[in-house]
Write an enzyme that holds these catalytic residues in place. Structure first.
Site, PDB file in Angstrom:
ATOM      1  N   TYR A   1       0.793  -1.230   0.000  1.00 20.26           N
ATOM      2  CA  TYR A   1       0.000   0.000   0.000  1.00 20.26           C
ATOM      3  C   TYR A   1       0.827   1.283   0.000  1.00 20.26           C
ATOM      4  O   TYR A   1       0.272   2.379   0.069  1.00 20.26           O
ATOM      5  CB  TYR A   1      -0.969  -0.008   1.188  1.00 20.26           C
ATOM      6  CG  TYR A   1      -1.960  -1.149   1.113  1.00 20.26           C
ATOM      7  CD1 TYR A   1      -2.857  -1.238   0.047  1.00 20.26           C
ATOM      8  CD2 TYR A   1      -1.991  -2.148   2.080  1.00 20.26           C
ATOM      9  CE1 TYR A   1      -3.751  -2.301  -0.047  1.00 20.26           C
ATOM     10  CE2 TYR A   1      -2.888  -3.203   2.005  1.00 20.26           C
ATOM     11  CZ  TYR A   1      -3.765  -3.269   0.936  1.00 20.26           C
ATOM     12  OH  TYR A   1      -4.644  -4.302   0.839  1.00 20.26           O
TER      13      TYR A   1
ATOM     14  N   ASN B   1     -12.850   4.764  -1.484  1.00 18.94           N
ATOM     15  CA  ASN B   1     -12.059   3.540  -1.442  1.00 18.94           C
ATOM     16  C   ASN B   1     -12.741   2.667  -0.393  1.00 18.94           C
ATOM     17  O   ASN B   1     -12.540   2.860   0.808  1.00 18.94           O
ATOM     18  CB  ASN B   1     -10.609   3.804  -1.058  1.00 18.94           C
ATOM     19  CG  ASN B   1      -9.794   2.509  -1.082  1.00 18.94           C
ATOM     20  OD1 ASN B   1     -10.357   1.420  -1.132  1.00 18.94           O
ATOM     21  ND2 ASN B   1      -8.485   2.626  -1.039  1.00 18.94           N
TER      22      ASN B   1
ATOM     23  N   HIS C   1     -15.507  -6.021  -1.517  1.00 20.66           N
ATOM     24  CA  HIS C   1     -15.710  -7.406  -1.923  1.00 20.66           C
ATOM     25  C   HIS C   1     -16.818  -8.100  -1.134  1.00 20.66           C
ATOM     26  O   HIS C   1     -17.123  -9.256  -1.392  1.00 20.66           O
ATOM     27  CB  HIS C   1     -14.386  -8.174  -1.754  1.00 20.66           C
ATOM     28  CG  HIS C   1     -13.196  -7.373  -2.188  1.00 20.66           C
ATOM     29  ND1 HIS C   1     -13.012  -6.993  -3.495  1.00 20.66           N
ATOM     30  CD2 HIS C   1     -12.156  -6.833  -1.487  1.00 20.66           C
ATOM     31  CE1 HIS C   1     -11.892  -6.274  -3.586  1.00 20.66           C
ATOM     32  NE2 HIS C   1     -11.362  -6.159  -2.383  1.00 20.66           N
TER      33      HIS C   1
ATOM     34  N   HIS D   1      -8.921   2.307  -5.750  1.00 22.06           N
ATOM     35  CA  HIS D   1      -8.081   1.406  -4.959  1.00 22.06           C
ATOM     36  C   HIS D   1      -6.624   1.764  -5.174  1.00 22.06           C
ATOM     37  O   HIS D   1      -6.214   2.047  -6.311  1.00 22.06           O
ATOM     38  CB  HIS D   1      -8.297  -0.056  -5.380  1.00 22.06           C
ATOM     39  CG  HIS D   1      -9.704  -0.515  -5.204  1.00 22.06           C
ATOM     40  ND1 HIS D   1     -10.209  -0.857  -3.973  1.00 22.06           N
ATOM     41  CD2 HIS D   1     -10.713  -0.658  -6.091  1.00 22.06           C
ATOM     42  CE1 HIS D   1     -11.480  -1.194  -4.120  1.00 22.06           C
ATOM     43  NE2 HIS D   1     -11.816  -1.081  -5.392  1.00 22.06           N
ATOM     44  N   LEU D   2      -5.871   1.709  -4.109  1.00 26.28           N
ATOM     45  CA  LEU D   2      -4.433   1.968  -4.201  1.00 26.28           C
ATOM     46  C   LEU D   2      -3.744   0.875  -5.014  1.00 26.28           C
ATOM     47  O   LEU D   2      -2.929   1.150  -5.893  1.00 26.28           O
ATOM     48  CB  LEU D   2      -3.831   2.010  -2.784  1.00 26.28           C
ATOM     49  CG  LEU D   2      -4.341   3.152  -1.899  1.00 26.28           C
ATOM     50  CD1 LEU D   2      -4.157   2.807  -0.435  1.00 26.28           C
ATOM     51  CD2 LEU D   2      -3.624   4.440  -2.243  1.00 26.28           C
ATOM     52  N   SER D   3      -4.070  -0.370  -4.687  1.00 30.03           N
ATOM     53  CA  SER D   3      -3.418  -1.502  -5.353  1.00 30.03           C
ATOM     54  C   SER D   3      -4.224  -1.920  -6.582  1.00 30.03           C
ATOM     55  O   SER D   3      -5.393  -1.560  -6.729  1.00 30.03           O
ATOM     56  CB  SER D   3      -3.312  -2.681  -4.374  1.00 30.03           C
ATOM     57  OG  SER D   3      -4.606  -3.117  -3.978  1.00 30.03           O
TER      58      SER D   3
ATOM     59  N   ARG E   1     -10.348 -10.598  -4.680  1.00 29.20           N
ATOM     60  CA  ARG E   1     -10.350  -9.133  -4.805  1.00 29.20           C
ATOM     61  C   ARG E   1     -10.825  -8.681  -6.181  1.00 29.20           C
ATOM     62  O   ARG E   1     -10.998  -7.493  -6.435  1.00 29.20           O
ATOM     63  CB  ARG E   1      -8.960  -8.569  -4.534  1.00 29.20           C
ATOM     64  CG  ARG E   1      -8.534  -8.724  -3.100  1.00 29.20           C
ATOM     65  CD  ARG E   1      -7.254  -8.002  -2.798  1.00 29.20           C
ATOM     66  NE  ARG E   1      -6.598  -8.569  -1.640  1.00 29.20           N
ATOM     67  CZ  ARG E   1      -6.883  -8.243  -0.369  1.00 29.20           C
ATOM     68  NH1 ARG E   1      -7.789  -7.334  -0.096  1.00 29.20           N
ATOM     69  NH2 ARG E   1      -6.251  -8.841   0.633  1.00 29.20           N
TER      70      ARG E   1
HETATM   71  O1  CA2 Z   1      -5.974  -1.332  -2.852  1.00 27.60           O
HETATM   72  C1  CA2 Z   1      -6.851  -0.833  -2.145  1.00 27.60           C
HETATM   73  O2  CA2 Z   1      -6.984   0.391  -2.010  1.00 27.60           O
HETATM   74  C2  CA2 Z   1      -7.814  -1.735  -1.369  1.00 27.60           C
HETATM   75  O3  CA2 Z   1      -9.089  -1.120  -1.358  1.00 27.60           O
HETATM   76  C3  CA2 Z   1      -7.260  -1.845   0.031  1.00 27.60           C
HETATM   77  C4  CA2 Z   1      -8.043  -2.804   0.915  1.00 27.60           C
HETATM   78  C5  CA2 Z   1      -8.213  -4.164   0.231  1.00 27.60           C
HETATM   79  O4  CA2 Z   1      -9.057  -4.993   1.016  1.00 27.60           O
HETATM   80  C6  CA2 Z   1      -8.817  -4.005  -1.162  1.00 27.60           C
HETATM   81  O5  CA2 Z   1      -8.884  -5.282  -1.755  1.00 27.60           O
HETATM   82  C7  CA2 Z   1      -7.962  -3.108  -2.018  1.00 27.60           C
HETATM   83  C8  CA2 Z   1      -7.321  -3.018   2.243  1.00 27.60           C
HETATM   84  C9  CA2 Z   1      -7.071  -1.774   3.016  1.00 27.60           C
HETATM   85  C10 CA2 Z   1      -6.171  -2.102   4.153  1.00 27.60           C
HETATM   86  O6  CA2 Z   1      -5.259  -1.064   4.328  1.00 27.60           O
HETATM   87  C11 CA2 Z   1      -4.131  -1.307   5.030  1.00 27.60           C
HETATM   88  C12 CA2 Z   1      -3.181  -0.324   5.006  1.00 27.60           C
HETATM   89  C13 CA2 Z   1      -2.001  -0.513   5.668  1.00 27.60           C
HETATM   90  C14 CA2 Z   1      -1.797  -1.675   6.386  1.00 27.60           C
HETATM   91  C15 CA2 Z   1      -2.747  -2.654   6.419  1.00 27.60           C
HETATM   92  C16 CA2 Z   1      -3.946  -2.457   5.744  1.00 27.60           C
END
Ligand code: CA2
Length: 145
Positions: free
Chosen positions: A22, A73, A79, A99-101, A110
């Site tokens: 992230y 976001n 999901h 989404h960041l990723s 995902r």
């Molecule tokens: O890529 C993204 O922005 C997501 O929305 C991030 C979610 C994930 O469940 C989606 O599939 C994609 C997760 C957010 C969790 O963020 C964290 C940040 C730092 C450390 C741990 C979790």
């Protein structure tokens, strides 16, 4: 024009954990970058991060009359949450899912979003820039006659 920016569960941890997935930017840093883009576009932003589905839904119910659209976001709720989808449809606000990723390059679960088919657009994989591109796309679309 006011835009609501919603950040879903666990995004408060940005910059503190999982930098390989992230990045190193904090949520405050992302919001600051968005403020710069908003100033350029001449729009006002309101931000909310919550780890609770109901808080995000309540925010949509409370704000829908005062905002023109939403950048969201939804994080893990992307999901899983039919309720968040229902709320976004219920308030009839145009929204962009960000989404960041790159969710399509990760675990298969995902790849499905409960929101994408009713979003104005979806941006993923560009880190904090996903939010900025999403905001630009949303505002451009809202201004188009
Ligand atoms: O890529 C993204 O922005 C997501 O929305 C991030 C979610 C994930 O469940 C989606 O599939 C994609 C997760 C957010 C969790 O963020 C964290 C940040 C730092 C450390 C741990 C979790």
């Amino acid at each position: 024009m006011k835009i609501l920016v919603l950040h879903g569960p666990n995004l408060n941890l940005l910059g503190q954990r999982e930098p390989d997935t992230y990045g190193t930017q904090t949520l405050a840093g992302i919001n600051l970058g968005l403020q710069t883009v908003a100033a350029e576009l001449g729009v006002e932003l309101e931000f909310l991060q919550s780890n609770h589905e109901g808080v995000l839904i309540d925010a949509l119910h409370a704000r829908f009359a005062s905002v023109a659209g939403v950048v969201i976001n939804p994080a893990g709720l992307t999901h899983t949450s039919v309720a968040l989808r229902d709320a976004l449809l219920g308030v009839s606000l145009p929204f962009v899912e960000v989404h960041l990723s790159n969710v399509h390059a990760r675990e298969p679960f995902r790849r499905h979003s409960h929101l994408s088919d009713v979003a104005r657009g979806v941006v993923c994989g560009f880190g904090p820039m996903s939010y900025e591109l999403g905001l630009r796309g949303l505002v451009e679309g809202l201004r188009r006659p």
